[in-house]
Motif scaffolding. Structure first.
Motif, PDB file in Angstrom:
ATOM      1  N   VAL A  52      38.595 -23.989 -25.282  1.00  0.00           N
ATOM      2  CA  VAL A  52      37.473 -23.229 -25.820  1.00  0.00           C
ATOM      3  C   VAL A  52      36.237 -24.119 -25.914  1.00  0.00           C
ATOM      4  O   VAL A  52      35.134 -23.739 -25.517  1.00  0.00           O
ATOM      5  CB  VAL A  52      37.822 -22.627 -27.194  1.00  0.00           C
ATOM      6  CG1 VAL A  52      36.588 -21.996 -27.843  1.00  0.00           C
ATOM      7  CG2 VAL A  52      38.932 -21.587 -27.063  1.00  0.00           C
ATOM      8  N   ARG A  53      36.428 -25.325 -26.431  1.00  0.00           N
ATOM      9  CA  ARG A  53      35.300 -26.266 -26.540  1.00  0.00           C
ATOM     10  C   ARG A  53      34.819 -26.701 -25.156  1.00  0.00           C
ATOM     11  O   ARG A  53      33.609 -26.806 -24.911  1.00  0.00           O
ATOM     12  CB  ARG A  53      35.748 -27.481 -27.360  1.00  0.00           C
ATOM     13  CG  ARG A  53      34.661 -28.526 -27.582  1.00  0.00           C
ATOM     14  CD  ARG A  53      34.887 -29.746 -26.724  1.00  0.00           C
ATOM     15  NE  ARG A  53      33.935 -30.813 -26.986  1.00  0.00           N
ATOM     16  CZ  ARG A  53      33.954 -31.982 -26.354  1.00  0.00           C
ATOM     17  NH1 ARG A  53      34.882 -32.228 -25.450  1.00  0.00           N
ATOM     18  NH2 ARG A  53      33.051 -32.901 -26.637  1.00  0.00           N
ATOM     19  N   ASN A  54      35.747 -26.949 -24.217  1.00  0.00           N
ATOM     20  CA  ASN A  54      35.360 -27.358 -22.871  1.00  0.00           C
ATOM     21  C   ASN A  54      34.469 -26.327 -22.199  1.00  0.00           C
ATOM     22  O   ASN A  54      33.457 -26.660 -21.581  1.00  0.00           O
ATOM     23  CB  ASN A  54      36.608 -27.577 -22.002  1.00  0.00           C
ATOM     24  CG  ASN A  54      37.453 -28.739 -22.480  1.00  0.00           C
ATOM     25  OD1 ASN A  54      37.003 -29.563 -23.262  1.00  0.00           O
ATOM     26  ND2 ASN A  54      38.685 -28.796 -22.011  1.00  0.00           N
ATOM     27  N   ILE A  55      34.845 -25.067 -22.315  1.00  0.00           N
ATOM     28  CA  ILE A  55      34.067 -23.991 -21.710  1.00  0.00           C
ATOM     29  C   ILE A  55      32.688 -23.923 -22.343  1.00  0.00           C
ATOM     30  O   ILE A  55      31.679 -23.717 -21.658  1.00  0.00           O
ATOM     31  CB  ILE A  55      34.821 -22.657 -21.839  1.00  0.00           C
ATOM     32  CG1 ILE A  55      36.068 -22.691 -20.955  1.00  0.00           C
ATOM     33  CG2 ILE A  55      33.926 -21.477 -21.464  1.00  0.00           C
ATOM     34  CD1 ILE A  55      37.054 -21.588 -21.216  1.00  0.00           C
ATOM     35  N   GLU A  56      32.630 -24.120 -23.654  1.00  0.00           N
ATOM     36  CA  GLU A  56      31.339 -24.066 -24.344  1.00  0.00           C
ATOM     37  C   GLU A  56      30.416 -25.178 -23.855  1.00  0.00           C
ATOM     38  O   GLU A  56      29.223 -24.963 -23.618  1.00  0.00           O
ATOM     39  CB  GLU A  56      31.553 -24.171 -25.849  1.00  0.00           C
ATOM     40  CG  GLU A  56      30.436 -23.588 -26.676  1.00  0.00           C
ATOM     41  CD  GLU A  56      30.251 -22.097 -26.438  1.00  0.00           C
ATOM     42  OE1 GLU A  56      29.089 -21.674 -26.319  1.00  0.00           O
ATOM     43  OE2 GLU A  56      31.255 -21.366 -26.361  1.00  0.00           O
ATOM     44  N   VAL A  57      30.965 -26.392 -23.686  1.00  0.00           N
ATOM     45  CA  VAL A  57      30.164 -27.514 -23.198  1.00  0.00           C
ATOM     46  C   VAL A  57      29.682 -27.248 -21.773  1.00  0.00           C
ATOM     47  O   VAL A  57      28.506 -27.452 -21.442  1.00  0.00           O
ATOM     48  CB  VAL A  57      30.973 -28.825 -23.249  1.00  0.00           C
ATOM     49  CG1 VAL A  57      30.229 -29.948 -22.518  1.00  0.00           C
ATOM     50  CG2 VAL A  57      31.226 -29.241 -24.693  1.00  0.00           C
ATOM     51  N   MET A  58      30.579 -26.772 -20.927  1.00  0.00           N
ATOM     52  CA  MET A  58      30.218 -26.540 -19.531  1.00  0.00           C
ATOM     53  C   MET A  58      29.206 -25.406 -19.389  1.00  0.00           C
ATOM     54  O   MET A  58      28.327 -25.458 -18.527  1.00  0.00           O
ATOM     55  CB  MET A  58      31.475 -26.263 -18.715  1.00  0.00           C
ATOM     56  CG  MET A  58      32.440 -27.436 -18.701  1.00  0.00           C
ATOM     57  SD  MET A  58      33.955 -27.145 -17.774  1.00  0.00           S
ATOM     58  CE  MET A  58      33.370 -27.412 -16.116  1.00  0.00           C
ATOM     59  N   ASP A  59      29.322 -24.409 -20.242  1.00  0.00           N
ATOM     60  CA  ASP A  59      28.349 -23.321 -20.203  1.00  0.00           C
ATOM     61  C   ASP A  59      26.969 -23.821 -20.615  1.00  0.00           C
ATOM     62  O   ASP A  59      25.951 -23.383 -20.083  1.00  0.00           O
ATOM     63  CB  ASP A  59      28.797 -22.180 -21.118  1.00  0.00           C
ATOM     64  CG  ASP A  59      27.958 -20.930 -20.917  1.00  0.00           C
ATOM     65  OD1 ASP A  59      28.202 -20.212 -19.933  1.00  0.00           O
ATOM     66  OD2 ASP A  59      27.058 -20.678 -21.731  1.00  0.00           O
ATOM     67  N   ARG A  60      26.951 -24.753 -21.557  1.00  0.00           N
ATOM     68  CA  ARG A  60      25.676 -25.329 -21.993  1.00  0.00           C
ATOM     69  C   ARG A  60      25.002 -26.093 -20.856  1.00  0.00           C
ATOM     70  O   ARG A  60      23.774 -26.121 -20.756  1.00  0.00           O
ATOM     71  CB  ARG A  60      25.914 -26.256 -23.190  1.00  0.00           C
ATOM     72  CG  ARG A  60      24.674 -26.970 -23.677  1.00  0.00           C
ATOM     73  CD  ARG A  60      24.928 -27.738 -24.954  1.00  0.00           C
ATOM     74  NE  ARG A  60      25.271 -26.857 -26.061  1.00  0.00           N
ATOM     75  CZ  ARG A  60      25.185 -27.191 -27.343  1.00  0.00           C
ATOM     76  NH1 ARG A  60      24.740 -28.400 -27.669  1.00  0.00           N
ATOM     77  NH2 ARG A  60      25.537 -26.354 -28.283  1.00  0.00           N
ATOM     78  N   TYR A  61      25.820 -26.713 -19.986  1.00  0.00           N
ATOM     79  CA  TYR A  61      25.294 -27.517 -18.887  1.00  0.00           C
ATOM     80  C   TYR A  61      25.588 -26.883 -17.530  1.00  0.00           C
ATOM     81  O   TYR A  61      25.820 -27.589 -16.550  1.00  0.00           O
ATOM     82  CB  TYR A  61      25.899 -28.931 -18.952  1.00  0.00           C
ATOM     83  CG  TYR A  61      25.369 -29.746 -20.103  1.00  0.00           C
ATOM     84  CD1 TYR A  61      24.110 -30.336 -20.034  1.00  0.00           C
ATOM     85  CD2 TYR A  61      26.111 -29.907 -21.276  1.00  0.00           C
ATOM     86  CE1 TYR A  61      23.614 -31.081 -21.095  1.00  0.00           C
ATOM     87  CE2 TYR A  61      25.618 -30.648 -22.342  1.00  0.00           C
ATOM     88  CZ  TYR A  61      24.372 -31.235 -22.241  1.00  0.00           C
ATOM     89  OH  TYR A  61      23.872 -31.965 -23.305  1.00  0.00           O
ATOM     90  N   TYR A  62      25.564 -25.559 -17.475  1.00  0.00           N
ATOM     91  CA  TYR A  62      25.957 -24.854 -16.257  1.00  0.00           C
ATOM     92  C   TYR A  62      25.067 -25.183 -15.057  1.00  0.00           C
ATOM     93  O   TYR A  62      25.469 -25.004 -13.902  1.00  0.00           O
ATOM     94  CB  TYR A  62      25.988 -23.339 -16.500  1.00  0.00           C
ATOM     95  CG  TYR A  62      24.629 -22.683 -16.621  1.00  0.00           C
ATOM     96  CD1 TYR A  62      24.032 -22.044 -15.535  1.00  0.00           C
ATOM     97  CD2 TYR A  62      23.930 -22.706 -17.827  1.00  0.00           C
ATOM     98  CE1 TYR A  62      22.788 -21.453 -15.641  1.00  0.00           C
ATOM     99  CE2 TYR A  62      22.685 -22.109 -17.949  1.00  0.00           C
ATOM    100  CZ  TYR A  62      22.115 -21.486 -16.858  1.00  0.00           C
ATOM    101  OH  TYR A  62      20.875 -20.902 -16.973  1.00  0.00           O
TER     102      TYR A  62
END
Length: 277
Positions: free
Chosen positions: A66-76
Motif C-alpha cells: 500500500v505504501r509502495n503504490i502511494e510513493v510510486m503514484d506520487r512520483y509517477y
C-alpha cells in the motif's frame, strides 16, 4: 447520595468518549485519504480474487505494498527500476515488465561481485536476461570494508563487460569496517572509484543508506551520482541530492516469487539514458 455521585460520574465520562471516537475517526480519515491510491489498488485486488482472477493479482498484499503504490503514484512522472541478485532466484524476464501491473520497469541494477574474489551466482544469467528484454541495465559491486580495494576493483573488472547503453558501475557500501578506521575506508573507496573510472571511462555511482552517506561519505563524494536506500515507512519524499532512491525492499512483482527492491530515478527515461556509457 451514592446514586447521585454515580450519575454525575457517568455524565462526566460521556464527553471523553466522544473525543476518543472523534480522534480515531480523524486518524482513519487522514490515513484513508493519504493512502487512497494504495487502498484503491488493494480493493481492486480483493475484487479480482473474489471473482477468481488470481493471475493478475499479487499473492498477498501487505501494508508495504500500500505504501509502495502511494510513493510510486506520487512520483509517477519519474522512472522506476529494480535491483536484483541471486536472492531473487530464477527470474522469468518475460513476465517482469511492470510493478503492481501499473508502473513500467525501465532499468535493472544487477549484483555482480562481492569483495575481492566472490561473484553473484546469477550475475551472468541476469545480465543477459536484462539485455534480451530491453532493460537499461547496470552492475553493482558489494564492497567489503576490510578487504583490499584494488583487489575488489579488479574483481569487478574481470567479471563485468559494460557496453554502450549500460549504466555506470555502482559501488555498494553499507557496512562499517572492523579492522581499519573510517579514514582508511574512505581512501579505499576512492581508490576503487579511481580504478573503475580509469578502466570504463565513466565515474561510478555511489550506493549507500541515507545515514551512512550523511555521517561518513557526503564530504568525500561531491559530484558523484548518489543512490540512497531509505525504507522508512513514513518517508515519501526524495531529497534533492538523491539521484536514485531505493524506497522499499518488500515489493511484489511478476517474474519472481521473492520480494524485490524498487528504485526511483529522479528524472525521465531520456535523462537516465543520458547517464549511460
Amino acid at each position: 447520595m451514592a446514586k447521585k455521585k454515580s450519575t454525575s460520574k457517568k455524565k462526566q465520562e460521556i464527553p471523553y468518549k466522544f473525543i476518543f471516537i472523534g480522534v480515531i475517526t480523524i486518524v482513519l480519515v487522514t490515513f484513508t485519504v493519504h493512502y487512497r491510491h494504495g487502498i484503491n489498488y488493494w480493493m481492486k485486488t480483493v475484487s479480482r480474487k473474489l471473482k477468481g482472477d488470481t493471475e493478475n493479482s499479487v499473492e498477498k498484499l501487505t501494508k508495504y505494498d500500500v505504501r509502495n503504490i502511494e510513493v510510486m503514484d506520487r512520483y509517477y512522472l519519474k522512472t522506476f527500476g529494480l535491483d536484483i541478485s541471486q536472492y531473487q532466484g530464477d527470474i522469468d524476464w518475460a513476465q517482469m515488465k511492470t510493478i503492481y501491473d501499473i508502473y513500467p520497469i525501465n532499468f535493472v541494477f544487477i549484483r555482480s561481485t562481492m569483495g575481492g574474489f566472490n561473484t553473484d551466482k546469477k550475475f551472468d544469467e541476469n545480465w543477459e536476461g536484462a539485455k534480451q528484454n530491453d532493460f537499461i541495465r547496470g552492475a553493482y559491486h558489494f564492497y567489503r570494508p576490510d578487504e583490499n580495494s584494488t583487489a575488489q576493483a579488479q574483481n569487478f573488472i574481470r567479471n563485468v563487460n559494460l557496453k554502450s547503453g549500460d549504466l555506470p558501475p555502482v559501488l555498494d557500501i553499507e557496512t562499517m569496517p572492523r579492522t581499519q578506521s573510517m579514514e582508511r575506508l574512505i581512501e579505499g573507496l576512492k581508490n576503487w572509484c579511481s580504478i573503475i573510472e580509469d578502466h570504463y571511462g565513466i565515474q561510478p555511482i555511489i550506493y549507500t543508506s541515507d545515514k551512512y552517506f550523511e555521517n561518513f561519505l557526503r564530504p568525500h563524494f561531491e559530484g558523484y551520482i548518489i543512490w540512497i536506500a531509505n525504507y522508512n515507512f513514513f518517508v515519501e519524499d526524495m531529497k534533492s541530492h538523491w539521484n536514485f532512491w531505493q524506497f522499499t525492499e518488500k515489493a511484489q512483482i511478476k517474474g519472481t516469487s521473492y520480494k524485490v527492491d524498487v528504485n526511483i530515478y529522479n528524472g525521465t527515461v531520456d535523462g537516465l539514458k543520458n547517464l549511460t556509457l
